[in-house]
Design a protein around this motif. Structure first.
Motif, PDB file in Angstrom:
ATOM      1  N   ASP A 239      31.764  32.059  58.552  1.00 26.60           N
ATOM      2  CA  ASP A 239      31.901  30.865  57.709  1.00 26.60           C
ATOM      3  C   ASP A 239      30.560  30.133  57.726  1.00 26.60           C
ATOM      4  O   ASP A 239      30.171  29.558  58.745  1.00 26.60           O
ATOM      5  N   PRO A 240      29.856  30.143  56.586  1.00 33.67           N
ATOM      6  CA  PRO A 240      28.497  29.575  56.560  1.00 33.67           C
ATOM      7  C   PRO A 240      28.425  28.126  57.034  1.00 33.67           C
ATOM      8  O   PRO A 240      27.459  27.745  57.695  1.00 33.67           O
ATOM      9  N   ALA A 241      29.445  27.345  56.728  1.00 31.99           N
ATOM     10  CA  ALA A 241      29.386  25.924  57.107  1.00 31.99           C
ATOM     11  C   ALA A 241      29.417  25.769  58.624  1.00 31.99           C
ATOM     12  O   ALA A 241      28.654  24.988  59.197  1.00 31.99           O
ATOM     13  N   VAL A 242      30.284  26.535  59.290  1.00 35.59           N
ATOM     14  CA  VAL A 242      30.375  26.469  60.757  1.00 35.59           C
ATOM     15  C   VAL A 242      29.081  26.991  61.374  1.00 35.59           C
ATOM     16  O   VAL A 242      28.534  26.405  62.312  1.00 35.59           O
ATOM     17  N   LEU A 243      28.592  28.092  60.821  1.00 35.19           N
ATOM     18  CA  LEU A 243      27.348  28.670  61.340  1.00 35.19           C
ATOM     19  C   LEU A 243      26.197  27.685  61.205  1.00 35.19           C
ATOM     20  O   LEU A 243      25.424  27.478  62.135  1.00 35.19           O
ATOM     21  N   GLU A 244      26.127  27.052  60.049  1.00 34.32           N
ATOM     22  CA  GLU A 244      25.025  26.130  59.782  1.00 34.32           C
ATOM     23  C   GLU A 244      25.036  24.964  60.774  1.00 34.32           C
ATOM     24  O   GLU A 244      24.000  24.616  61.353  1.00 34.32           O
ATOM     25  N   LYS A 245      26.205  24.397  60.984  1.00 34.00           N
ATOM     26  CA  LYS A 245      26.328  23.261  61.897  1.00 34.00           C
ATOM     27  C   LYS A 245      25.925  23.674  63.323  1.00 34.00           C
ATOM     28  O   LYS A 245      25.182  22.960  64.010  1.00 34.00           O
ATOM     29  N   ARG A 272      22.523  34.766  56.911  1.00 33.49           N
ATOM     30  CA  ARG A 272      21.331  34.491  56.112  1.00 33.49           C
ATOM     31  C   ARG A 272      21.407  33.118  55.435  1.00 33.49           C
ATOM     32  O   ARG A 272      20.501  32.299  55.568  1.00 33.49           O
ATOM     33  N   SER A 273      22.533  32.867  54.746  1.00 37.93           N
ATOM     34  CA  SER A 273      22.585  31.611  53.989  1.00 37.93           C
ATOM     35  C   SER A 273      22.605  30.414  54.941  1.00 37.93           C
ATOM     36  O   SER A 273      21.998  29.377  54.654  1.00 37.93           O
ATOM     37  N   ALA A 274      23.275  30.564  56.093  1.00 35.70           N
ATOM     38  CA  ALA A 274      23.320  29.449  57.047  1.00 35.70           C
ATOM     39  C   ALA A 274      21.922  29.173  57.602  1.00 35.70           C
ATOM     40  O   ALA A 274      21.487  28.019  57.647  1.00 35.70           O
ATOM     41  N   VAL A 275      21.219  30.220  57.998  1.00 33.67           N
ATOM     42  CA  VAL A 275      19.876  30.014  58.570  1.00 33.67           C
ATOM     43  C   VAL A 275      18.969  29.382  57.528  1.00 33.67           C
ATOM     44  O   VAL A 275      18.183  28.484  57.831  1.00 33.67           O
ATOM     45  N   GLU A 276      19.098  29.831  56.284  1.00 36.47           N
ATOM     46  CA  GLU A 276      18.165  29.317  55.279  1.00 36.47           C
ATOM     47  C   GLU A 276      18.360  27.841  54.990  1.00 36.47           C
ATOM     48  O   GLU A 276      17.443  27.179  54.535  1.00 36.47           O
ATOM     49  N   ARG A 277      19.530  27.321  55.309  1.00 34.74           N
ATOM     50  CA  ARG A 277      19.711  25.883  55.122  1.00 34.74           C
ATOM     51  C   ARG A 277      19.176  25.075  56.309  1.00 34.74           C
ATOM     52  O   ARG A 277      18.934  23.893  56.204  1.00 34.74           O
ATOM     53  N   VAL A 278      18.980  25.721  57.431  1.00 35.40           N
ATOM     54  CA  VAL A 278      18.470  25.019  58.621  1.00 35.40           C
ATOM     55  C   VAL A 278      16.998  25.366  58.874  1.00 35.40           C
ATOM     56  O   VAL A 278      16.314  24.689  59.638  1.00 35.40           O
ATOM     57  N   GLY A 279      16.528  26.373  58.188  1.00 37.91           N
ATOM     58  CA  GLY A 279      15.132  26.784  58.408  1.00 37.91           C
ATOM     59  C   GLY A 279      14.761  27.885  57.448  1.00 37.91           C
ATOM     60  O   GLY A 279      15.072  27.805  56.265  1.00 37.91           O
ATOM     61  N   MET A 296      14.888  37.546  61.520  1.00 41.24           N
ATOM     62  CA  MET A 296      14.009  36.679  62.307  1.00 41.24           C
ATOM     63  C   MET A 296      13.840  35.376  61.550  1.00 41.24           C
ATOM     64  O   MET A 296      13.618  35.404  60.332  1.00 41.24           O
ATOM     65  N   GLY A 297      13.908  34.292  62.247  1.00 43.36           N
ATOM     66  CA  GLY A 297      13.777  33.039  61.523  1.00 43.36           C
ATOM     67  C   GLY A 297      13.256  31.919  62.389  1.00 43.36           C
ATOM     68  O   GLY A 297      13.020  32.077  63.591  1.00 43.36           O
ATOM     69  N   VAL A 298      13.072  30.801  61.727  1.00 42.32           N
ATOM     70  CA  VAL A 298      12.649  29.585  62.414  1.00 42.32           C
ATOM     71  C   VAL A 298      13.636  28.501  62.028  1.00 42.32           C
ATOM     72  O   VAL A 298      13.947  28.323  60.851  1.00 42.32           O
ATOM     73  N   LEU A 299      14.188  27.813  63.036  1.00 48.97           N
ATOM     74  CA  LEU A 299      15.150  26.741  62.783  1.00 48.97           C
ATOM     75  C   LEU A 299      14.466  25.420  63.065  1.00 48.97           C
ATOM     76  O   LEU A 299      13.808  25.270  64.097  1.00 48.97           O
ATOM     77  N   PHE A 308      14.814  31.992  65.695  1.00 54.73           N
ATOM     78  CA  PHE A 308      16.141  32.549  65.460  1.00 54.73           C
ATOM     79  C   PHE A 308      16.037  34.074  65.397  1.00 54.73           C
ATOM     80  O   PHE A 308      15.142  34.612  64.733  1.00 54.73           O
ATOM     81  N   VAL A 309      16.930  34.743  66.116  1.00 48.68           N
ATOM     82  CA  VAL A 309      16.992  36.198  66.012  1.00 48.68           C
ATOM     83  C   VAL A 309      18.433  36.604  65.748  1.00 48.68           C
ATOM     84  O   VAL A 309      19.327  36.275  66.535  1.00 48.68           O
ATOM     85  N   GLY A 310      18.664  37.270  64.626  1.00 52.19           N
ATOM     86  CA  GLY A 310      19.998  37.773  64.294  1.00 52.19           C
ATOM     87  C   GLY A 310      20.034  39.276  64.526  1.00 52.19           C
ATOM     88  O   GLY A 310      19.376  40.035  63.823  1.00 52.19           O
ATOM     89  N   LEU A 311      20.775  39.673  65.567  1.00 50.58           N
ATOM     90  CA  LEU A 311      20.831  41.096  65.916  1.00 50.58           C
ATOM     91  C   LEU A 311      22.014  41.758  65.205  1.00 50.58           C
ATOM     92  O   LEU A 311      22.958  41.079  64.809  1.00 50.58           O
TER      93      LEU A 311
END
Ligand code: AMP
Ligand code: MG
Length: 422
Positions: A239-245, A272-279, A296-299, A308-311
């Protein structure tokens, strides 16, 4: 938190080779800033900030390596036994320095200071005693059984390099040099969670289509072994909203957030969509198998960013990508030097085909062959979800990028799980 630029993981090529990945991490990732001074007893597993120069010679004085007789080499007959009178006795810790006169030997014990004038020590097993005379055989080299001041570590030289992850032997060396505290990097703080509507906590009720979470337990232990403080954020739904929070909160107080699942291509792309809203997020198509793309990301955090690392979701892929991709990143963030891992050559018992240009890891058990060589036997199941393929084997064979086939008898490099996870 980490000083990471938004685009520090940017990579646009089709496939990222592991050596290229390590170079990119070294260039773009900056170690965390915090430093603390800890007593030696708390230094194990921590990362040394600066080069440690020896404040004294080690050993601090010339001393004997054995129990025996200290002599002047110049007194010895090259062609036969030499009779020497025992002129004194020196034990470990004895104060003051004796002098050995010409024609004399000094009874000496391991760790005792070398008498002035003596340069060679006979082991007591190799000599004959006759009252206060000792008869020593010919053939010993000048300087035998003598430990010179500074031969272990020389005063003023680097004894431990900056970025060393302190194991028992490093702490012991610091202690031997008389050091009481060391400046170390602060521990990294990592948050982990699993994703997936099908994943449930062990012990909780399981629907017929659910599976118990394995990855958080794998990651928590691997991270702890890497010296990281872990916050376990549990299992999150797709759930993108839960992930984002959750990501947004975790980024405030952690250096890195590591998740498993939900990053495979084709699947609804919640992470992907959750991370992109936080970083920001990029996919590293690392040239490694097992291991699908690693996200790989930056939050954006409060004062600094978190990595951020999504395995992938499959546990074997989590293990392999952790030890080969996440660990170099963690070490860099922690200010540690890259791990020195040399694959040990063993003999394959099986044939195997692989694609060129990617590094492949094969789960194997080791056994000693009749001719004494160590052989690697491939585990029959190689699915990335098969956890018993990890529990029933000893480690991974590493098949380099340029290799396309191995045959029974081919020499291949092996890493034990202990070496990879340590
Ligand atoms: P995913 O990457 O989310 O498509 O997951 C790939 C596979 O790994 C699926 O079969 C998932 O059910 C499984 N998986 C995902 N997360 C976990 C987990 N935490 N523990 C064990 N298996 C998992
Ligand atoms: Mg999933």
């Amino acid at each position: 938190m980490a000083q990471l630029s938004d685009d520090c993981f940017a990579f646009s090529g089709p496939l990222l080779r592991l050596d290229e990945m390590e170079r990119l991490i070294g260039e773009r990732v900056v170690p965390v800033a915090g430093i603390e001074r800890v007593p030696l007893a708390q230094a194990h597993g921590r990362t040394l900030v600066d080069d440690l120069r020896a404040p004294i010679d080690l050993p601090p004085f010339d001393n004997s390596a054995v129990d025996g007789y200290a002599v002047r080499f110049a007194d010895l007959r090259p062609d036969g036994a030499t009779r020497l009178t025992i002129g004194g006795r020196v034990t470990a810790g004895a104060k003051g320095t004796l002098t050995v006169k010409s024609g004399e030997a000094i009874r000496i014990f391991t760790g005792a200071p070398m008498p002035r004038g003596a340069d060679t020590v006979f082991m007591q097993e190799d000599v004959t005693r006759e009252g206060d005379v000792v008869i020593v055989p010919p053939g010993l080299k000048r300087g035998a059984n003598r430990r010179l001041a500074g031969e272990d570590a020389r005063k003023g030289e680097v004894a431990l390099a900056a970025g060393t992850v302190l194991a028992a032997q490093h702490v012991a060396l610091a202690a031997a040099l008389g050091i009481t505290t060391l400046a170390v990097r602060r521990r990294l703080r990592a948050a982990i969670f699993s994703t997936g509507d099908e994943v449930v906590e062990p012990g909780s009720p399981r629907a017929s289509t659910s599976i118990y979470d394995a990855n958080r337990f794998l990651l928590a232990d691997l991270l702890a072994r890497a010296g990281t403080v872990v916050t376990d954020l549990g299992i999150l739904p797709d759930d993108p909203a839960v992930l984002e929070k959750t990501l947004q909160q975790a980024a405030q107080s952690h250096d890195i957030v590591i998740t498993s699942g939900g990053v495979s291509t084709g699947e609804a792309d919640y992470v992907r969509s959750a991370v992109e809203r936080v970083g920001s997020l990029v996919f590293w198509r690392v040239a490694i198998k097992p291991g699908r793309p690693v996200a790989m990301g930056v939050l954006r955090g409060g004062t600094a960013n978190a990595a951020f690392v999504g395995l992938p979701g499959n546990p074997v892929a989590v293990f392999v990508t952790f030890v080969r991709v996440v660990k170099p990143l963690l070490r860099r963030l922690a200010g540690a030097r890259p791990q020195r891992l040399l694959a040990l050559p063993v003999r394959a018992t099986f044939a195997y085909r692989k694609k060129k240009d990617r590094r492949e890891y094969v789960r194997v058990t080791l056994a000693r062959a009749a001719d004494g060589e160590i052989e690697a036997i491939k585990y029959p199941q190689d699915g990335a979800g098969v956890l018993t393929s990890l529990t029933e084997t000893d480690g991974l064979l590493e098949l380099p990028e340029d290799v396309t086939a191995i045959e029974p008898g081919t020499r291949v490099g092996f890493f034990s799980y202990t070496a990879l996870a340590g």
